[in-house]
Each structure stands twice: as structure tokens, then as C-alpha cells.
Scaffold this motif. Structure first.
Motif, PDB file in Angstrom:
ATOM      1  N   THR A   1      28.455 -34.178 -14.140  1.00 15.97           N
ATOM      2  CA  THR A   1      28.611 -34.266 -12.911  1.00 15.97           C
ATOM      3  C   THR A   1      29.699 -35.392 -12.386  1.00 15.97           C
ATOM      4  O   THR A   1      29.661 -36.594 -12.732  1.00 15.97           O
ATOM      5  CB  THR A   1      27.376 -35.040 -12.138  1.00 15.97           C
ATOM      6  OG1 THR A   1      26.217 -33.769 -12.197  1.00 15.97           O
ATOM      7  CG2 THR A   1      27.420 -34.917 -10.378  1.00 15.97           C
ATOM      8  N   PRO A   2      30.777 -35.055 -11.861  1.00 17.10           N
ATOM      9  CA  PRO A   2      31.941 -36.063 -11.299  1.00 17.10           C
ATOM     10  C   PRO A   2      31.376 -37.066 -10.462  1.00 17.10           C
ATOM     11  O   PRO A   2      30.533 -36.634  -9.406  1.00 17.10           O
ATOM     12  CB  PRO A   2      33.264 -35.331 -10.807  1.00 17.10           C
ATOM     13  CG  PRO A   2      32.552 -33.911 -10.537  1.00 17.10           C
ATOM     14  CD  PRO A   2      31.311 -33.518 -11.199  1.00 17.10           C
ATOM     15  N   GLN A   3      31.766 -38.202 -10.594  1.00 13.71           N
ATOM     16  CA  GLN A   3      31.351 -39.280  -9.653  1.00 13.71           C
ATOM     17  C   GLN A   3      32.805 -39.971  -9.067  1.00 13.71           C
ATOM     18  O   GLN A   3      33.475 -40.456  -9.699  1.00 13.71           O
ATOM     19  CB  GLN A   3      30.433 -40.432 -10.300  1.00 13.71           C
ATOM     20  CG  GLN A   3      29.198 -39.707 -10.949  1.00 13.71           C
ATOM     21  CD  GLN A   3      28.736 -40.785 -11.698  1.00 13.71           C
ATOM     22  OE1 GLN A   3      28.029 -41.717 -11.088  1.00 13.71           O
ATOM     23  NE2 GLN A   3      28.376 -40.604 -13.099  1.00 13.71           N
ATOM     24  N   VAL A   4      32.583 -40.435  -7.657  1.00 13.35           N
ATOM     25  CA  VAL A   4      33.757 -41.066  -6.917  1.00 13.35           C
ATOM     26  C   VAL A   4      33.165 -41.999  -6.261  1.00 13.35           C
ATOM     27  O   VAL A   4      32.161 -41.904  -5.428  1.00 13.35           O
ATOM     28  CB  VAL A   4      34.573 -40.105  -5.987  1.00 13.35           C
ATOM     29  CG1 VAL A   4      35.660 -40.721  -5.567  1.00 13.35           C
ATOM     30  CG2 VAL A   4      35.250 -38.862  -6.923  1.00 13.35           C
ATOM     31  N   ASP A   5      33.704 -43.325  -5.967  1.00 14.42           N
ATOM     32  CA  ASP A   5      33.249 -44.446  -5.474  1.00 14.42           C
ATOM     33  C   ASP A   5      34.602 -44.659  -4.403  1.00 14.42           C
ATOM     34  O   ASP A   5      35.760 -45.194  -5.104  1.00 14.42           O
ATOM     35  CB  ASP A   5      33.083 -45.774  -6.341  1.00 14.42           C
ATOM     36  CG  ASP A   5      32.187 -46.682  -5.853  1.00 14.42           C
ATOM     37  OD1 ASP A   5      31.747 -46.279  -4.521  1.00 14.42           O
ATOM     38  OD2 ASP A   5      31.815 -47.667  -6.167  1.00 14.42           O
TER      39      ASP A   5
ATOM     40  N   GLY B   1      30.215 -50.859 -11.796  1.00 14.89           N
ATOM     41  CA  GLY B   1      28.735 -50.978 -12.201  1.00 14.89           C
ATOM     42  C   GLY B   1      28.120 -49.882 -10.923  1.00 14.89           C
ATOM     43  O   GLY B   1      26.822 -49.700 -11.243  1.00 14.89           O
ATOM     44  N   ASP B   2      28.788 -49.120 -10.072  1.00 12.74           N
ATOM     45  CA  ASP B   2      28.178 -48.460  -9.325  1.00 12.74           C
ATOM     46  C   ASP B   2      27.794 -47.046  -9.764  1.00 12.74           C
ATOM     47  O   ASP B   2      27.164 -46.448  -9.323  1.00 12.74           O
ATOM     48  CB  ASP B   2      29.036 -48.158  -8.152  1.00 12.74           C
ATOM     49  CG  ASP B   2      29.164 -49.598  -7.118  1.00 12.74           C
ATOM     50  OD1 ASP B   2      28.368 -50.359  -7.319  1.00 12.74           O
ATOM     51  OD2 ASP B   2      30.017 -49.672  -6.273  1.00 12.74           O
ATOM     52  N   PHE B   3      28.500 -46.580 -10.953  1.00 10.23           N
ATOM     53  CA  PHE B   3      28.231 -45.318 -11.574  1.00 10.23           C
ATOM     54  C   PHE B   3      26.894 -45.140 -12.337  1.00 10.23           C
ATOM     55  O   PHE B   3      26.518 -46.085 -13.016  1.00 10.23           O
ATOM     56  CB  PHE B   3      29.475 -45.008 -12.279  1.00 10.23           C
ATOM     57  CG  PHE B   3      30.663 -44.911 -11.454  1.00 10.23           C
ATOM     58  CD1 PHE B   3      31.083 -43.850 -10.496  1.00 10.23           C
ATOM     59  CD2 PHE B   3      31.489 -46.112 -11.552  1.00 10.23           C
ATOM     60  CE1 PHE B   3      32.256 -43.963  -9.893  1.00 10.23           C
ATOM     61  CE2 PHE B   3      32.679 -46.191 -10.620  1.00 10.23           C
ATOM     62  CZ  PHE B   3      32.854 -45.022  -9.755  1.00 10.23           C
TER      63      PHE B   3
END
Length: 421
Positions: free
Chosen positions: A38-42, A141-143
């Protein structure tokens, strides 16, 4: 061994065209995407006081950012987990120490609830300082754990105001962790100093920098970066080369990332069985200011120190990335169960840091290792250094020769007819 053949410029162009389409045997790569990640973007948004400035399409920078965020949230693909972090959104005072701690997670990196995320964005009001460095540290560290791509998109209208925590150094530290995190930066109505800082942050992690002066540009670029996160990528596996072959890590086929110290060497080991071929390539990027004139060397040697083959590249300051590689086929063996040969790869570069530039951590290094079955059929073996395209080159040469003969015969016939008349 790799045989270097010097050919005329025209033949080089032909060979480039021929080899461009040659298929390379497929091998399993370390960190290869499996399709279920799953790709993650912040999205990291600057909400400092300067965002009140009204110079984007007749409105404030904050209004442009809110409009862009709302459109991006509507267009975010379902398979992308997205979060929002702010910097400078909560502390309106003059205490720098307190202001430089002002970063918060507005919406966690997770499956997107568009209504909730839009409601959170609507509450934002330009407030305080510009702690870009602390915000990037916190965003890293949000991921959640996972093999999917991880991307930070930083939108700011000014440079960091929380020195000495240099955001460029923060970005380099994040890249050195080898977690495959990319930071893209967008500068709203940028000045020279801000452009330099945001470019440095992006370059340190292999991201991109874009200057933005219109709301539509901001929307389009953020959408593009979010969509890019959904594209399948091979995430490099972090490794740490040694100072000698004896202590070097043994690598399998895959894509690896490391740091190459200034004036140092990195060693890696690869086991190659008889009948296999080792193909290795190395790229080193200058993620900070370096002196012009530099080189890169990769050598394949035996465990006893005998050089097998080497690849070299050099630069003069016009490019900040150098790449080179080697190929080594291990001969077939008549033994029933032959042992693999350990090949030592040595990587050395001659980049030197410009005056006043930190030399730690080392420069980003990317290493690709591919161990495949060595070519056996005659059509697969490099012929005179021409690879599989040799037959087409021969056909073109023969065709040219015959065409020349035909043209010569026609020319002589025309001259004979002219003389007769």
C-alpha cells in the motif's frame, strides 16, 4: 570479461539502437514490489504567518493551499493512504524554542476519509514559525510499516527559521536510513534562498523540487506526486559495505542502497556459481556541493585480490550522478556439484566536498546486483562486442555493399549512354 571496443560514431549510434531493445534475463530482486503493498503519502503544509500574504491569483497563499488540498483529496486514488502534517500552525508567539516545536499531525496517514480530512484542513489559519527540519523528522515517523512506497510532499512559502537544525541535513539523515522515503518539495512564490533549501531537501532523497505561483499549478503538481506514489516501485534494501572484502556483506540479486564515505572504499561479496554471470552496476550521487572533476570506480576481484574486471566513469561538474558497471561470466564446470566462486566488488569514488560542506554522512550509493544464467547459445554470446545485434549489423553492411555496387553499375551505364549520344 568486458571487452572495450572502440568503433566509429555512426556504428556506436547503431549499436545503441540495437541493444536498446535487447531483452535482459529476469531475476528476482530484493525489495521487488509484490503488488499487494500500500503506497503512503504525507502532505506537510507550511502554516506559518507568511502564508497570509495575498499574492497567488488575488488571494492568500493559505487560501490557495486549502483549495488545492480539497481538490487533491477528491482525486486521491482509493489505494493510497494519505495523511496531513502541519508546521507553524499552532504557536503564535515570539519564543523560537517553542515555535520550532510547532509541528502536528493534522490527519494520520491512513485510508482516506475525504470529509474528515477536508474538515481538518478548513480549520487551518496562518500562525507561527517555519520549523521545516523538525517537521520532516516527525513526518518520517508518520508512516506505518510496509513495503509500499513512502512519499513526503512538503509545501512551503519560505525557508526554515529553526537553525541550527538544517533541514538539508535532516533529509540526508532520513535518506541514510535506507527506508525508501522520498521527499518532494514545492515552493510557493519562491526566492533564491528558499529555492536552494527546498531543492537540497528533495535531491537528498531522490525527490523533485517545483516552484509554484498559481493555485492550479499547486493542485496539478500535488495530484501528480500522489499519483506517482501509487506506481509500483522497487524499494532499495539498505546495506552497509565494509572496509575490506573479508568483512563485506554477501549480497544476492537485488537493488541496494548504501553511503559512500569521502576518501573511503565500500566492499561487497557476491557468490557466482559456474555457468552464471554477474552483472553489477553502481551509481553515486552528489547530494551536496562538491568540487568539480571526480570519478567512480567499481572493481570485481577474487578473494585473493586478483582483479577480474573493472568499470570506470568520470565527471567535470556538469552532472551530479555517476554510474558504471561490470559483467563477469563464471565458466562452466565438469564437477557434479561445483562450488560457487565468491566475487568481491569494490566501490571507490573521488568526489571531494566543497569548502565548509559536511562530509558525513557519505554520498548516496545505489548498487544493483544481478546473477543470471550465463549465455550459452551462440546467438546469446557477444560477438565482437556487438551482442545479439551482430546479425543485423552484418545484414546492413551487406545491403550497403550491394547498394554501392548497384549504384556504381548504374553510374557507369549512364556515363556510357551519355558518351554514345
Amino acid at each position: 570479461m568486458i571487452t572495450r571496443t572502440r568503433l566509429a560514431a555512426g556504428v556506436c549510434a547503431l549499436l545503441a539502437a540495437l541493444t536498446a531493445g535487447i531483452a535482459v534475463p529476469t531475476a528476482a530482486f530484493a525489495g521487488e514490489p509484490t503488488g499487494d503493498t500500500t503506497p503512503q503519502v504525507d502532505l506537510v503544509l507550511d502554516v506559518s504567518g507568511s502564508m497570509r500574504t495575498a499574492d497567488i491569483d488575488g488571494g492568500t497563499r493559505m487560501a490557495a493551499a486549502k483549495q488545492a488540498f480539497n481538490e487533491v483529496l477528491d482525486a486521491t486514488p482509493e489505494d493510497v493512504q494519505l495523511g496531513i502534517r502541519t508546521l507553524g500552525a499552532n504557536y503564535p508567539g515570539d519564543n523560537q524554542k517553542t515555535g520550532c516545536k510547532d509541528t502536528a499531525q493534522l490527519y494520520p496517514v491512513s485510508t482516506l476519509d475525504r470529509t474528515e480530512a477536508k474538515s481538518a484542513v478548513a480549520t487551518l489559519s496562518p500562525t507561527g514559525w517555519t520549523p521545516i527540519g523538525p517537521a520532516l523528522l516527525a513526518a518520517a515517523g508518520d508512516f506505518a510499516d510496509g513495503d509500499g512506497s513512502k512519499r513526503i510532499v512538503l509545501i512551503s512559502d519560505g525557508e526554515d527559521t529553526c537553525a541550527p537544525l538544517d533541514p538539508c541535513e535532516v533529509a540526508r539523515e532520513i535518506a541514510a536510513k535506507g527506508i525508501g522515503l522520498t521527499i518532494d518539495t514545492l515552493g510557493l512564490v519562491p526566492n533564491t534562498k528558499m529555492r536552494q533549501q527546498l531543492s537540497c531537501i528533495a535531491e537528498a532523497t531522490g525527490g523533485t523540487y517545483t516552484s509554484v505561483e498559481h493555485t492550479e499549478e499547486l493542485t496539478d503538481k500535488v495530484n501528480q506526486l500522489v499519483d506517482r506514489a501509487a506506481d509500483p516501485v522497487v524499494t532499495p534494501v539498505a546495506t552497509e559495505g565494509a572496509g575490506s572484502c573479508a568483512k563485506a556483506p554477501t549480497l544476492e540479486s537485488g537493488l541496494y542502497t548504501d553511503r559512500a564515505e569521502f576518501g573511503g572504499q565500500r566492499w561487497y561479496r557476491v557468490d557466482v556459481k559456474p555457468g552464471q554471470e554477474l552483472r553489477a552496476s553502481v551509481s553515486v550521487a552528489a547530494d551536496r556541493s562538491v568540487n568539480p572533476s571526480y570519478g567512480l570506480l567499481v572493481r570485481a576481484v577474487t578473494t585473493h585480490g586478483r582483479e577480474i574486471v573493472r568499470g570506470e566513469a568520470s565527471g567535470t561538474g556538469r552532472t551530479d550522478v555517476l554510474s558504471t558497471g561490470v559483467r563477469y561470466p563464471e565458466q562452466e564446470s565438469d564437477e557434479d556439484d561445483p562450488a560457487a566462486e565468491t566475487v568481491c566488488l569494490q566501490v571507490t569514488h573521488s568526489f571531494s566536498a566543497a569548502s565548509g560542506v559536511k562530509t558525513t554522512p557519505g554520498l548516496p550509493l545505489e548498487l544493483t546486483v544481478d546473477v543470471v544464467d550465463a549465455p550459452s547459445a551462440s546467438s546469446d554470446v557477444a560477438s565482437f562486442g556487438l551482442g545479439r545485434g551482430w546479425w543485423l549489423l552484418v545484414a546492413l553492411v551487406v545491403t550497403g555493399f550491394l547498394a554501392g555496387l548497384l549504384w556504381g553499375w548504374v553510374s557507369r551505364w549512364r556515363v556510357a549512354v551519355w558518351r554514345t549520344n
